[in-house]
Design a protein around this motif. Structure first.
Motif, mmCIF file in Angstrom:
data_model
loop_
_atom_site.group_PDB
_atom_site.id
_atom_site.type_symbol
_atom_site.label_atom_id
_atom_site.label_comp_id
_atom_site.label_asym_id
_atom_site.label_seq_id
_atom_site.Cartn_x
_atom_site.Cartn_y
_atom_site.Cartn_z
ATOM 1 N N LYS A 1 0.820 -1.213 0.000
ATOM 2 C CA LYS A 1 0.000 0.000 0.000
ATOM 3 C C LYS A 1 0.854 1.264 0.000
ATOM 4 O O LYS A 1 0.360 2.337 -0.327
ATOM 5 C CB LYS A 1 -0.915 0.003 1.233
ATOM 6 C CG LYS A 1 -2.029 -1.007 1.174
ATOM 7 C CD LYS A 1 -2.852 -0.921 2.450
ATOM 8 C CE LYS A 1 -3.827 -2.061 2.584
ATOM 9 N NZ LYS A 1 -4.544 -2.026 3.858
ATOM 10 N N ARG B 1 4.481 1.401 -1.113
ATOM 11 C CA ARG B 1 5.521 1.469 -2.115
ATOM 12 C C ARG B 1 4.926 1.891 -3.467
ATOM 13 O O ARG B 1 4.075 1.185 -4.026
ATOM 14 C CB ARG B 1 6.190 0.095 -2.244
ATOM 15 C CG ARG B 1 7.138 -0.079 -3.403
ATOM 16 C CD ARG B 1 8.416 0.690 -3.226
ATOM 17 N NE ARG B 1 9.407 0.311 -4.235
ATOM 18 C CZ ARG B 1 10.511 0.998 -4.461
ATOM 19 N NH1 ARG B 1 10.787 2.088 -3.757
ATOM 20 N NH2 ARG B 1 11.363 0.611 -5.378
ATOM 21 N N GLN C 1 5.268 2.522 -7.426
ATOM 22 C CA GLN C 1 6.106 2.031 -8.503
ATOM 23 C C GLN C 1 5.231 1.707 -9.716
ATOM 24 O O GLN C 1 4.357 0.853 -9.648
ATOM 25 C CB GLN C 1 6.855 0.760 -8.018
ATOM 26 C CG GLN C 1 8.109 0.409 -8.775
ATOM 27 C CD GLN C 1 9.319 1.290 -8.443
ATOM 28 O OE1 GLN C 1 10.385 1.041 -8.908
ATOM 29 N NE2 GLN C 1 9.169 2.332 -7.644
ATOM 30 N N SER C 2 5.426 2.407 -10.803
ATOM 31 C CA SER C 2 4.755 2.144 -12.093
ATOM 32 C C SER C 2 3.240 2.414 -12.078
ATOM 33 O O SER C 2 2.619 2.487 -11.027
ATOM 34 C CB SER C 2 5.012 0.708 -12.580
ATOM 35 O OG SER C 2 6.402 0.488 -12.717
ATOM 36 N N SER D 1 2.388 6.954 -11.377
ATOM 37 C CA SER D 1 2.880 5.838 -10.575
ATOM 38 C C SER D 1 1.973 5.661 -9.367
ATOM 39 O O SER D 1 1.524 6.637 -8.772
ATOM 40 C CB SER D 1 4.306 6.123 -10.120
ATOM 41 O OG SER D 1 5.163 6.138 -11.228
ATOM 42 N N ILE E 1 0.110 -2.153 -4.818
ATOM 43 C CA ILE E 1 -1.079 -2.982 -4.601
ATOM 44 C C ILE E 1 -2.066 -2.826 -5.764
ATOM 45 O O ILE E 1 -2.967 -3.648 -5.933
ATOM 46 C CB ILE E 1 -1.755 -2.664 -3.241
ATOM 47 C CG1 ILE E 1 -2.681 -3.806 -2.821
ATOM 48 C CG2 ILE E 1 -2.486 -1.318 -3.287
ATOM 49 C CD1 ILE E 1 -3.129 -3.759 -1.383
ATOM 50 N N HIS E 2 -1.856 -1.805 -6.595
ATOM 51 C CA HIS E 2 -2.698 -1.654 -7.786
ATOM 52 C C HIS E 2 -2.278 -2.580 -8.926
ATOM 53 O O HIS E 2 -2.972 -2.642 -9.939
ATOM 54 C CB HIS E 2 -2.675 -0.199 -8.262
ATOM 55 C CG HIS E 2 -3.435 0.721 -7.368
ATOM 56 N ND1 HIS E 2 -4.791 0.873 -7.442
ATOM 57 C CD2 HIS E 2 -3.025 1.502 -6.339
ATOM 58 C CE1 HIS E 2 -5.195 1.728 -6.507
ATOM 59 N NE2 HIS E 2 -4.133 2.127 -5.819
ATOM 60 N N PRO F 1 -1.920 -6.141 -10.668
ATOM 61 C CA PRO F 1 -2.632 -7.423 -10.464
ATOM 62 C C PRO F 1 -1.756 -8.527 -9.873
ATOM 63 O O PRO F 1 -2.249 -9.320 -9.060
ATOM 64 C CB PRO F 1 -3.107 -7.785 -11.877
ATOM 65 C CG PRO F 1 -3.232 -6.483 -12.585
ATOM 66 C CD PRO F 1 -2.150 -5.596 -12.024
ATOM 67 N N ASP F 2 -0.479 -8.593 -10.258
ATOM 68 C CA ASP F 2 0.296 -9.709 -9.704
ATOM 69 C C ASP F 2 0.585 -9.523 -8.225
ATOM 70 O O ASP F 2 0.695 -10.501 -7.479
ATOM 71 C CB ASP F 2 1.597 -9.942 -10.470
ATOM 72 C CG ASP F 2 2.243 -11.233 -9.996
ATOM 73 O OD1 ASP F 2 1.609 -12.292 -10.178
ATOM 74 O OD2 ASP F 2 3.339 -11.191 -9.381
ATOM 75 N N ARG G 1 -1.531 -8.161 -6.243
ATOM 76 C CA ARG G 1 -2.811 -8.603 -5.680
ATOM 77 C C ARG G 1 -2.887 -10.125 -5.617
ATOM 78 O O ARG G 1 -3.369 -10.700 -4.636
ATOM 79 C CB ARG G 1 -3.980 -8.089 -6.527
ATOM 80 C CG ARG G 1 -4.172 -6.609 -6.435
ATOM 81 C CD ARG G 1 -4.724 -6.223 -5.072
ATOM 82 N NE ARG G 1 -6.137 -5.998 -5.123
ATOM 83 C CZ ARG G 1 -6.697 -4.855 -5.497
ATOM 84 N NH1 ARG G 1 -5.940 -3.828 -5.829
ATOM 85 N NH2 ARG G 1 -7.995 -4.716 -5.516
ATOM 86 N N ARG G 2 -2.432 -10.773 -6.677
ATOM 87 C CA ARG G 2 -2.455 -12.239 -6.695
ATOM 88 C C ARG G 2 -1.616 -12.789 -5.541
ATOM 89 O O ARG G 2 -2.031 -13.724 -4.845
ATOM 90 C CB ARG G 2 -1.912 -12.759 -8.029
ATOM 91 C CG ARG G 2 -1.948 -14.281 -8.170
ATOM 92 C CD ARG G 2 -1.176 -14.774 -9.387
ATOM 93 N NE ARG G 2 0.230 -14.414 -9.327
ATOM 94 C CZ ARG G 2 1.161 -15.077 -8.651
ATOM 95 N NH1 ARG G 2 0.843 -16.180 -8.001
ATOM 96 N NH2 ARG G 2 2.404 -14.653 -8.645
ATOM 97 N N LEU H 1 -0.791 -11.264 -2.693
ATOM 98 C CA LEU H 1 -1.431 -10.969 -1.405
ATOM 99 C C LEU H 1 -2.667 -11.841 -1.184
ATOM 100 O O LEU H 1 -2.902 -12.329 -0.073
ATOM 101 C CB LEU H 1 -1.812 -9.484 -1.332
ATOM 102 C CG LEU H 1 -0.646 -8.504 -1.253
ATOM 103 C CD1 LEU H 1 -1.165 -7.066 -1.329
ATOM 104 C CD2 LEU H 1 0.174 -8.695 0.022
ATOM 105 N N MET H 2 -3.453 -12.043 -2.240
ATOM 106 C CA MET H 2 -4.644 -12.900 -2.098
ATOM 107 C C MET H 2 -4.241 -14.345 -1.794
ATOM 108 O O MET H 2 -4.916 -15.028 -1.011
ATOM 109 C CB MET H 2 -5.501 -12.856 -3.365
ATOM 110 C CG MET H 2 -6.263 -11.559 -3.601
ATOM 111 S SD MET H 2 -7.401 -11.079 -2.272
ATOM 112 C CE MET H 2 -8.556 -12.463 -2.272
#
Lengths: 596, 596
Positions: free
Chosen positions: B320, B322, B324-325, B335, B339-340, B342-343, B345-346, B348-349
Motif C-alpha cells: 500500500k 511502495r 512504482q509504475s 505511478s 497494490i494496484h 494485479p500480480d 494482488r495475486r 497478497l490474495m
C-alpha cells in the motif's frame, strides 16, 4: 568434493537437444562442435570444482565487508578471480577481436551454470561484467570499445549495471540521476544508485560502471534516459589508470543471501561530478540497457538451475549417508539410509526433474540464440530470434521460481540438520531467494511474456512452439514403450492447457488487462513447465534410442525415469493452472483495497 | 505497530465455523462462550501487540547466546516472559486445579496464533512448556504433579521435550540415552540430547526436562523407552530449589531462523548421573511423549498460520505504501502503490487465502478436540476424537508447508527490499523453514496420515469427512449467488480427487507400501487443501448470509472474495495432485540408487 559438475548431463543436452552439430555448421562456430564442448566443459568443471566451489561456504561465513568506502571481498575471491581471468573464462563467449574465445552460447551457458553452482556470490562479478561487455559491443563507440573491452574480456577490469535508485526499482521511468554535458564531450554524472552488484570491490584494478541517467533537459519517463560509462578510475588513452573518479561506495547491504557478493549503494558526483562517457546516443539508454538485461536475465535463469543442481547434489549425498528408520516395504530389516524412504525419493526426484528440465530448456534456448545470430538464412535467424525471445522470460522466471522449491526441498531432505547453518543446505535456500527478484522480478518477466512476447504477435510465436510440441507428442505416441505414450498424454494435456491460456492472453490483454495480468505469473509458470517438460520428453526418446543401442545404460535409464517423473508430477499441474488463469481472474483483483 | 492481531477473523471462525456456543454448552466450559472468547482475544491481542511483537526483530539481530554453559536470551525476553506468566497466559488451557484458566482449545488456539505471530522464537518456550504440562497431567504421579505443575502453569518454571539424539531424529527407536534405577526409586540419567528447544535459558527459575531414555535392561526399539522428569535444579518437597542437577548445556546451534530461541545440546550425567523421576510406567515413554507431540504438532501448525499472518500483514502494508509504475488498466495516470498491480494482488490474495483457510481448518479442529474431551455423549466424543486425530497431521503438515510459500511470497512482494535483512520480511522466510521439520517432518505427518489415520480404518474417517463436505456442496449449490455454485464445483472436484486418493491409500498400503508412501506428502497436501477449502466454503455461506442481514459488509464481502479466490486458485490444484498420486507412483521410486 562439495560440487561435481554434471558434465555428462550437460553434454547430453548440448548434443541431443540443442544439436551442437548444427550450431557448429554455421560460420564463425566451425570449431565449436561436440568435441570442443566436451573439452571446454571438462576443463571448466575442474576449475570450478577445485578453485571456486570451496570458497562458497567461506563467502557466506565471511562476507564482503565495507570500511571507509573500501570493500574487501572474502579471502580467496581475489586470487580465484585472477585465475578465472587468466583461464580465459571471462572471454568465453566474447569476440576474438577483443581477446575472447568466441564460443557459442550453447557451450557458454553450461559453463555459466558450473560457475554459479560452484559459487553464486562469486559468479555475479563475471555475470555483470558479461552484460557490460555486451552493451559496449552493441552500442559503444570505437573509442570506448578500444579503451575498455580488452581489459574487461580478460577479466582485469569488471563491469556493473547501475539502474536502481531508491524510488526506481522495477519502474525505470522514475530514474532521477542526471548527467550534465561538458564542453569536452564528456558528462558530469550525479545521483544515488542502490543494489549495485559488485559496485565496489578489490578483485580487479578498475570497475566500469554502466549508469542510467538523464541528460539535462531530457524528456521525462523512459524516453529521457541515457547510458554512460563511469569508470572507478579514470583511464588514459594508453589504457593507464589515472585519478579516482567521483563515484563512491557509501555502504553495502546486509542481505538474506549471496552475502559474499557486495551489494553497493553508489554515490555519483558528490565532489563535483563523476566523469561519464555517453554510450551510443542520448535518450536511448534503456534500449542499450536491455541488451545487458536480456543477457543477464538468461544468466540469472542459469543461476536458478545452478543452485538447484548444487542443492540436489548435497541432498542426494546426505540421503545416501544418513541412516534413519526401516524402509516401509520391508526390503531392509534394519535402519537404512533415508534414500530408501519413498518420500525422500520423491523430494530428490522433484529436485532432479526440475533441474534437468530447466537445464534442457535453457540449453535449447541457447542454441536458438546462436542460430539467431549466426545462421546464413535470414528467415531461420528470425524464427530462432522469436523463439529465443519467447524463452528468455521462461528461462529466467521459471528456473528461478523452481529453484526456490528445490532449495527448500534441499533443506527438508536434511531434516533438523538442514536448519543448522553449518550444514550448508540453508545457504542455498537463502541465496536462491534473490533470483526471483533481481534482473526483473518474476512479475516483470511475466509482463514481458504477456505483453511483448504473446499479445504483441497475437500468440503466434507461442502457437508455433505448441505445434512443435504437438509433433513431439506424435512421435511419442508411436514409441513402443508405455512410458512414451504416458508422457505424450501429459504433454498433450499441458499443451492444450497452454493454448487455452495463450488464447486468453492474446484475446484479452487490451480489453481486460487486469484479468490477463492477474494470471501473468501463473501463465509464465505454466509455459515454463511445458517447455521444460517438452524437452524432457524429447530427452526420453533420445535416451530410449541410445539405451536400445546399448549406450551408457545407467545414464539413459535414469534419464527415462526422470523424464517420466517430470511428466507425472510436474507437467500434471498444467490443467489446474489453466483453470485458475482462465476462470479465476476475478477473485484476484476483486478485494477492496482497504480490506487488505 | 508491527503486528495487529486478526481478532475479528478469529472470532468469525470461532463463532460461525467452530461453533463456540456448542462448546460452551458442555460441562466445564459453561463460561467459555463467544463473549469470553472476545474478551480473552482482545486482551491477548493487546499483550502480544504491545509487549511481545516488538521483541521479534530484536531477537533475530541479537539472538540467544551461550557462554560457559549459560544461555542468555535476547534483552527483553525475560521481562516479557514474566509478564506472560503473570497475565495467566501459560495457564490458559490448563486445569484450574493447578492454577490454570481451563479455557477450551477453541479459544486457546487463537491465543497461540497471536503469540506466535508476535514472536515465534519467544513463543516456543510456552509451547514446549504446554506440552510438558500435558504429559505430566496425563501420566505423572500425584507427587510429580504436586511438585511441578503449579509452577509450570504459572510460568515460573518452563518445560522441554528431550527426544532427539545425533543418531535418533525421526527414528526414536534409535534412542540410546539410558537410565539406571536407584535404590530410592529415582534414576540416574545419562546421554546426549540435541535440538532441545529452550533446553537452557535465563527466563525462568527452573527448567523441567522431559527426557526419553532406556532403563537398564529394557527391550530394544521403541518398546524400551521410558520418560523421565529431569529438573535443572533439584526441587525440595516444599518446592524450594536445591542443587544443580547433572544436566548441562554444552552448546547452542547457529540456525537459519528462530535465532532467539536457544536450541541446546544437553549433556546428561557427565558428572555421575542426572537425577531423574520416572513418569508413569517404565517402557511406556513413547506413548506419553506422543501426548506432548500431538499437542505440539497442532501448536506447530498454528505457528505456520501465525507466521503466514505476520508475513501477510507486512507485505500488505508495504504494497500500500511502495509507489512504482502505473496500473495496467490505466485507472491511475501516474505511478501508484504497487497494490494496484494485479500480480501483487495475486500474491497478497494467495497469502491471505492460505492463512484464512488454514486458520478456519485449525479452529474447527480445536473445537472437535474440545468436544472429544467434554461432550457427555461417548459416541459424539468418539466421532470428534477421530475427526481431530485425522486433522492433526493436516493442521501441522499443510499449515506449515503453506507457510513456506506465504513467507516466500512475502519477500517477493517487497522486491529488492525483501532481500535486505533490515526490512524484516526475510526473517519470516527463515523462521518458517523449521516448521516443516520439527515435531515431525511433513513426511512423518504424512506417514501418520497414511498409516494410523487412513489405512488403519480403511479410510472410514476420511470418507465420513468427505460426506460432510458433500453436504456443504449441496448447500452451496442451492445458493442464489453464482459464487456459491462456482465454489461448489471446485469443492466437488477436490473432494472427488480426495476420495480417489483415500481409496488408493486404503487399498494399497499393505500390498504396495512404496506406491502409497511415494504419494503420502502429496496426499497430505491435497487433504489439507480440501479441508481448508471446505471451511472457506462454509465461511462463504455465513458471510453471504451476514451480508444479506447488513452485518459488517466490508468484512463479509472480503471473506466472500477470499473464499472464492481460495476455490479458484488453491482448491483447483487438487485434481492434478490426485493424478500424480494415483498414476505417478512408479517414477518416484524407480531410479536406481547409484543414479542419484
Amino acid at each position: 568434493m562439495s560440487y561435481i559438475a554434471p558434465t555428462k548431463d550437460m553434454l547430453f543436452d548440448i548434443q541431443h537437444l540443442a544439436n551442437i552439430d548444427q550450431v557448429a555448421r554455421m560460420p564463425g562456430f566451425e570449431e565449436a562442435g561436440l568435441e570442443t564442448a566436451q573439452a571446454v566443459l571438462e576443463e571448466c568443471a575442474r576449475f570450478n570444482e577445485g578453485v571456486v566451489a570451496p570458497l562458497n561456504w567461506e563467502g557466506d561465513k565471511n562476507p564482503s565487508s565495507w570500511r571507509d568506502g573500501v570493500v574487501t571481498t572474502t579471502p580467496g575471491f581475489k586470487q580465484a578471480f585472477k585465475q578465472y581471468g587468466e583461464g580465459g573464462w571471462q572471454g568465453l563467449q566474447h569476440p576474438t577481436d577483443f581477446g575472447g574465445q568466441g564460443l557459442p552460447k550453447t557451450i557458454g551457458a553450461a559453463c555459466g551454470e558450473m560457475l554459479n553452482s560452484a559459487n553464486m556470490s562469486f559468479a555475479l562479478c563475471p555475470l555483470l561484467t558479461d552484460g557490460a561487455i555486451e552493451a559496449l559491443l552493441t552500442a559503444g563507440s570505437d573509442e570506448l570499445k578500444a579503451i575498455y573491452l580488452e581489459k574487461m574480456v580478460s577479466g582485469q577490469w569488471t563491469g556493473t549495471m547501475n539502474l536502481t535508485e531508491p524510488q526506481a526499482g522495477s519502474d525505470l521511468a522514475a530514474v532521477r540521476s542526471r548527467a550534465e554535458p561538458q564542453a569536452d564531450g564528456t558528462y558530469k554524472v550525479f545521483g544515488t544508485k542502490i543494489f549495485i552488484t559488485y559496485g565496489e570491490h578489490d578483485m580487479a584494478d578498475n570497475i566500469v560502471h554502466l549508469v542510467l541517467a538523464r541528460v539535462t533537459g531530457a524528456p521525462e519517463g523512459v524516453k529521457g534516459i541515457s547510458l554512460f560509462v563511469v569508470p572507478k578510475f579514470m583511464v588514459g588513452k594508453d589504457g593507464s589508470l589515472g585519478a579516482r573518479n567521483d563515484v563512491h561506495c557509501v555502504s553495502i547491504e546486509h542481505k538474506l543471501g549471496i552475502k559474499a557478493s557486495p551489494t553497493a549503494v553508489l554515490q555519483f558526483g558528490d565532489h563535483g561530478g563523476a566523469v561519464g562517457y555517453l554510450v551510443g546516443q542520448e535518450n536511448r539508454g534503456l534500449e542499450y540497457m536491455f541488451i545487458m538485461m536480456n543477457s543477464a536475465r538468461y544468466a540469472v535463469g542459469m543461476q536458478g538451475i545452478a543452485i538447484a543442481e548444487r542443492a540436489y547434489q548435497k541432498a542426494a549425498a546426505f540421503a545416501k549417508e544418513r541412516v534413519q528408520s526401516r524402509p516401509v516395504d520391508g526390503s531392509i530389516n534394519a535402519s537404512a539410509p533415508i534414500i530408501h524412504h519413498p518420500d525422500v525419493r520423491r523430494m530428490l526426484m522433484t529436485m532432479r526433474a526440475y533441474t534437468q528440465g530447466c537445464r534442457a530448456m535453457a540449453s535449447v534456448a541457447a542454441a536458438a540464440y546462436d542460430v539467431s545470430h549466426h545462421h546464413p538464412d535470414a528467415e531461420v535467424r528470425k524464427q530462432n530470434q522469436a523463439f529465443y525471445e519467447y524463452m528468455v522470460p521462461l528461462v529466467k522466471g521459471y528456473s528461478t521460481e523452481m529453484s526456490l522449491e528445490v532449495t527448500s526441498l534441499g533443506v527438508q531432505v536434511h531434516g533438523g540438520m538442514g536448519f543448522i547453518e553449518e550444514t550448508g543446505a540453508a545457504q542455498y535456500y537463502r541465496d536462491a531467494k534473490i533470483l526471483t527478484i533481481y534482473e526483473g522480478t518474476t512479475a516483470i518477466q511475466a509482463n514481458d511474456l504477456v505483453g511483448r512476447k504473446t499479445a504483441r504477435d497475437g500468440g503466434q510465436t507461442a502457437k508455433a512452439i505448441a505445434q512443435q510440441i504437438e509433433a513431439t507428442e506424435a512421435e511419442l505416441k508411436k514409441r513402443p514403450s508405455a512410458t512414451g505414450r504416458a508422457v505424450a498424454a501429459r504433454l498433450q494435456a499441458a499443451r492444450e492447457a497452454f493454448l487455452d491460456v495463450v488464447d486468453f492472453v492474446a484475446n484479452n490483454t487490451k480489453a481486460s488487462p487486469n484479468a490477463v495480468f492477474a494470471g501473468s505469473v501463473p501463465y509464465l509458470l505454466l509455459a515454463g513447465n511445458l517447455m521444460a517438460g517438452w524437452q524432457m520428453a524429447r530427452a526420453l526418446m533420445v535416451a530410449e534410442d541410445e539405451l536400445a543401442k546399448g549406450i551408457d545404460a545407467g545414464f539413459m535409464q535414469a534419464k527415462i525415469t526422470t523424464a517420466r517423473f517430470y511428466a507425472d508430477h510436474l507437467l500434471a499441474k498444467a490443467p489446474g493452472q489453466r483453470n485458475s488463469i482462465v476462470e479465476g481472474a476475478d477473485s484476484v483483483t476483486a478485494l477492496a483495497l482497504d480490506a487488505f
